[in-house]
Design an enzyme around this catalytic site. Sequence first.
Site, PDB file in Angstrom:
ATOM      1  N   SER A 375       0.844  -1.200   0.000  1.00 58.14           N
ATOM      2  CA  SER A 375       0.000   0.000   0.000  1.00 58.14           C
ATOM      3  C   SER A 375       0.878   1.248   0.000  1.00 58.14           C
ATOM      4  O   SER A 375       1.767   1.368  -0.842  1.00 58.14           O
ATOM      5  CB  SER A 375      -0.950  -0.066   1.201  1.00 58.14           C
ATOM      6  N   ASP A 495      -8.384  -5.938  -5.525  1.00 57.00           N
ATOM      7  CA  ASP A 495      -8.008  -4.812  -4.675  1.00 57.00           C
ATOM      8  C   ASP A 495      -8.703  -3.555  -5.180  1.00 57.00           C
ATOM      9  O   ASP A 495      -8.294  -2.956  -6.177  1.00 57.00           O
ATOM     10  CB  ASP A 495      -6.483  -4.633  -4.698  1.00 57.00           C
ATOM     11  N   HIS A 526      -6.899  -5.998  -0.589  1.00 55.86           N
ATOM     12  CA  HIS A 526      -5.716  -5.184  -0.273  1.00 55.86           C
ATOM     13  C   HIS A 526      -4.925  -5.832   0.867  1.00 55.86           C
ATOM     14  O   HIS A 526      -4.954  -5.353   2.003  1.00 55.86           O
ATOM     15  CB  HIS A 526      -6.231  -3.802   0.122  1.00 55.86           C
TER      16      HIS A 526
END
EC number: 3.4.14.11
Lengths: 807, 807
Positions: A375, A495, A526
């Site tokens: 991320s 995601d 995610h």
Amino acid sequence: MKNNQFAIRPTEFNDQLKELTEIDFLDKDNSSETDTIKLWTSFLSKAFIEDKTSTSFEQKLSTYMATPTQNLSEYLDTSTGVSVAAFYNVALQLLKFNPDVDFSFDEPLAAMEKIQLLIADHQGDNFTVPELKSAWYWLLATHNKDGQTFVDSLASKGYFTKFYGKVTKPLLFNGKTLPVFDPHKLIREVVYVESPQDSDHDGKRDLLKAEILRPYETEHGLKVPVLYTASPYNQGTNDETGEKLMHNVNVPLTHKEPNNLKYEDIEYHEPKADLPNPRVINGETKKAEETFARESSYTLNNYFLARGFAVIYMAGIGTKDSDGFRTTGDKEETISTISIIKWLTGDLPAFTNRIDNIEIKAWWSNKKVAMTGRSYLGTLATAAATTGVKGLKTVISEAAISSWYDYYRDGGLVIAPDGFPGEDADVLAEETFSRRLQPGDFHNIKDAWDKQIKAIDAGQDRNSGDYNTFWDARNYHKDFKNITADVFMVHGLNDWNVKPRNVERLWNGIKHNGVTQKIILHQGQHIYINAFRSIDYSDIINLWLTYELLGVDNQAKEIIPNVIVQDNVKPETWTAYKDWSNADNKVINYNLSNDKLTTQKVNESTASFTDQLKPADFELYRDNNATWQSDLLVGGKKLTGHQLTFKTEPLTKDLLLDGKINVNLKVSSSKDLGMLSFQVVDFGDAKRLNVSPSILSANSLASTYDWREDNLREFTLGKQTSAKMITKGHINLQNRENNYKVDELKPNIFYNVNVDLQPTFFKLKARHQLGLIVYATDFGMTVRGNQNIEYTVQLDQSSLIVPLHTN
Amino acid sequence: MKNNQFAIRPTEFNDQLKELTEIDFLDKDNSSETDTIKLWTSFLSKAFIEDKTSTSFEQKLSTYMATPTQNLSEYLDTSTGVSVAAFYNVALQLLKFNPDVDFSFDEPLAAMEKIQLLIADHQGDNFTVPELKSAWYWLLATHNKDGQTFVDSLASKGYFTKFYGKVTKPLLFNGKTLPVFDPHKLIREVVYVESPQDSDHDGKRDLLKAEILRPYETEHGLKVPVLYTASPYNQGTNDETGEKLMHNVNVPLTHKEPNNLKYEDIEYHEPKADLPNPRVINGETKKAEETFARESSYTLNNYFLARGFAVIYMAGIGTKDSDGFRTTGDKEETISTISIIKWLTGDLPAFTNRIDNIEIKAWWSNKKVAMTGRSYLGTLATAAATTGVKGLKTVISEAAISSWYDYYRDGGLVIAPDGFPGEDADVLAEETFSRRLQPGDFHNIKDAWDKQIKAIDAGQDRNSGDYNTFWDARNYHKDFKNITADVFMVHGLNDWNVKPRNVERLWNGIKHNGVTQKIILHQGQHIYINAFRSIDYSDIINLWLTYELLGVDNQAKEIIPNVIVQDNVKPETWTAYKDWSNADNKVINYNLSNDKLTTQKVNESTASFTDQLKPADFELYRDNNATWQSDLLVGGKKLTGHQLTFKTEPLTKDLLLDGKINVNLKVSSSKDLGMLSFQVVDFGDAKRLNVSPSILSANSLASTYDWREDNLREFTLGKQTSAKMITKGHINLQNRENNYKVDELKPNIFYNVNVDLQPTFFKLKARHQLGLIVYATDFGMTVRGNQNIEYTVQLDQSSLIVPLHTN
């Protein structure tokens, strides 16, 4: 149960012997052994390290079956040779497979094949001495039912503690490092890097805190590489004050004044900054003044801490114990991110504290760095790579943003990362601004920080949703050309937080850089994938980093497939491919007619829908986005007249969708404003993989003795559903040409719009139907104004273009 | 955010000084200090252990605010005394509270009070030297925002590592032990206890494996107590073969032949067993032959491992590496459970392995034992206590079964533990029979085990659901009278797996034993509570065990309230009470009329419902028990005519329900068989606590440096709901007198039934309504036959009797 190992290195027999000797399975007592029973017994004896006496060992042997009728103790006492079947019966038990569930003692080799476990070469039914040595070698390299190699399971039992304090360099097995550095003796130290920037404009270069963990052996001459995780969350977050900044998304879409902007008009140019002078160095030391007990860690890094790697965490500008301000992904943040790498290679100074300017060098560094993290963390790894900074050999960017516009915006619209409606660049800046957590520091910068937040809010411009200078300053594509590090990408095909476009642009954007690039696409959202049972991710990264950072010629580049994709139909199935989203992929061109997607010619027709829902329905969906999404897929009653759904006939054969599906519509809005959303859907009853992994067993995964543990995870099948979204996309009808230029939009006039949906890789099964849903308000992502707008599509001038995987 | 600490020990000033000296906050340099600023600085300097130099310390001081305008470094430099306000401003920051969220620098004391943190005595606005020492003492004992005491947070940063290897006995602070024993030096050893039983009938006494972890210091004379967890799951489970035994619950209830059984007819009597002779001891050693790398641990035990306690895990008969057969809770299992305690007190032998009969004694044991663990583990702790075995000083029984009939049966019905329809004693025996995981061992006992499983299946008698000899052998109530250990109970008021009756019978069943009994009732389901933010459970148990096992006179019995109940309305609120479910509690008697519960007189009337649903509805509820439960509460359309619901008028004031609600019905069935289920419900819109805790931060909880971590948890409020089940109960209409005698049941004849529902402690808010739902099939717990049976209730001869908390 099926095993997928991509990181097993083909190894010559002589190298196998050498490695078995190095890790002490072969020694002076057994290396010349000619009796396979005795040799096998000695291997087993070394493996059963919890049994300290021969009686205890004997007792343990009797708990394994070697044949359908003989236990291992009996077998070793009575047999004159090691049969391949007995060896693998025992191997399967050593690998924790279960005879009641996974295999039968009558046919161990059939089970080995079914589970996809490596069977060593053998000429006859019994192993020869060399074959047995080789079989033991491969067994050590094979994954067990709990998602780790047999050698790592031995490591977790303490096999390698005898090497603690006795090694002067990493110890390898099958091309990968082993845990021979005592993790409880790690040196933990803090340094403050002087970064060439003054992001809080206080007239001094920003000092940035870094937390370093390095093997104790570095104190005695070992030079080690670094796994570096740049994590803005790492020093704490401001959840409450961040929450306060969240924007209201229950607002109408508004008309935008058309303009004639060209890219040059909004292009970001780095300002010429008056950089304060560096601090005057006031002495030098090799010893840090500050330590820390427990870093906020990534479990993949934990795995490497006993294997001869240092790990560094740095949170960067605007975080606790550092100077500077958060900027959410611009060049200032990139400069901040790479400053520690420049320190590791000797190109920037760091100090032992923030006060007296005593320099400390990275005298233990081998000057090779990899970046890790998911991320925002992976995003900063990508950003760092775009600088071409010296020493950064590779980045492992997981679920990483490659352009912040693709994170918070799309097609001239404000588009929230899934699950975070109302979040934006200013919210993220506030959340990660952990200088706030130190009131004594925050007290001095409060007003300047308020201004900074206001400037970000102005720059992000939620009113227009357009691409502008603010977003151009946060677009790493522009600097892809500078990437010289090898790039290892990992992304979830489901995601919807960091959407797959981010990784696809990186994947296809560096193909001419001359670097090695790898990608793993999984079926999750995610998430991290380093503790999954069905893929040897930690091993893959171990092989990769042993090559990249230790300079070992272990064929990592050749062994690891360029593209690994998790199958969306069969659990525990990962497949190697040559490429993803290749521009040359063939396509199917579907026309739209009534509620059909068809490759036939279609007649002239239109279809309309209105966006506005009954107030009660609107409120329900506003407050329950998951209900809205499932109603949308099944065409629920409340949404009749509010969406258009088109489906193919049931497919006659499987389709493997690969790349960016394109929607091409001729459409009108009843107002001078409008937006469209699209979902491409797999219609058909099936049990589908959950996008969040299940925990198979908590804290069960350790690859080092008496060290940190991880949950063992796996994607498992959910309940049967009738449909699943494959991909989606959005467009503001006033951004038909691009994301920065605003087009005119006259009510009830038809315009062409062309939208690339998020890239995918999806197996659509025969008998299922491919579907396209056209709608406006996306309750999970767009603004939600519940406006009375009618949209009309000229169906015969619209199409859906679907790329297929093409070898 | 609100703190609830029950384990703070009132401490005289002189004892405070002594303890501060023992843990090195007071030393020769600062104990005579007369300047409070210097004294505070020295405390802070010792607390900031990550800062190794004075510069680094100075730098850290400047990150705290002491007043609204001065940071701590400035304050210490300029102030002549330590103001109470400055001290608590800093204290709140040291405790990780946040000035943006939790407090204001203008009014720290108001925040301390609101959060329920202890403020030390002080005469003026500035602390005197003694007051400051005392304030520091209490600060160390105070919980921070992350659910641990400040002293424990220092421990996690390494404060107590300087004591490693230098202590010869536990180190205490505020009546509780500190982590001064290096957990990475623990001795981990395996012994095999010879238990006086032969549960697998192989002609030899059962040898049972125990895994022991004890402080290294025991090797040099330290005698330690033991936390013993008897966990049948501990050596692995047979999930797949257990699953295969699951019983079909989609079967009809059947008519039972009436009988005239008396308790004497079904009473269990221990058979006179021909016990094999003990093994002939063949030598003795002090050193074990087998070790283990990682036990399957309970995190509460981990907390104690660095504090001078040994921990033992034993899985018992029928588990991996042990002899014997699983029996699911009978006397054999109790004998197995206590054998290790008898070894620890010198009354049974253990061996180093299973073969050569070399004895090993518990020479390091101080002969005091506590048992810990939840569910089956807590059950075995209760079972062990009922033997009165010597050395067992206390049991901490969490969510424990006290009679297996109350786990798998109720009122003459098969009643599943919630979430496990079809599970029964045989399934649990198979699941925990981890000898199966060692094929070499299992091979020899396969047939005998098959017979054992069949015998359990026959004994449990799913056909009748009646209490019989099998269940009488698994009823610990019968031996409550033998309990001599102090009992610490923990149970969830929303635990529908091990239902609250189990703990209520224990609580009220030992009141005349002369032992100390404590109970904590929380609002969760079947969970552990040792890592919650809002209650100091680990501290409570620390205080308790320091008293029980180390013999320290720390007033634990007096300090810990007898009854602590978590409030079901307000989050983070735990209240002390004198008793729970006291037989003398006052009651409200509600009559039934139409759809009302009323204290008024009612007229003659009846109400009927049929159990049979439309097939589609039946299938929906069969497959989605949660949907059924929520439809039942709201009286969903599909259930109209299939349930009776009675409600009070909205309450004019809060009611505190306490104990066993009793349902008294006159009822008929249209068939010669029938069952009734009851739910008592809180009707009223409210956000209610989720019964499963939320993870506030993963792996953030450590109370020892570089040691195992736990997730910090808390019960949080869910979305608003309109109703919540308070308690429930079931009865077979053929078991109106008791659970073993079968009564006749003639169709359409009215009979009186009287059912005690599961005990509760529940605050019903004013304006809410109390409700009773009467129905038959309980999709989560009973058999599901979808039978065409009509039930009719004579309302005017029925009532609901509700006990209220009475001081």
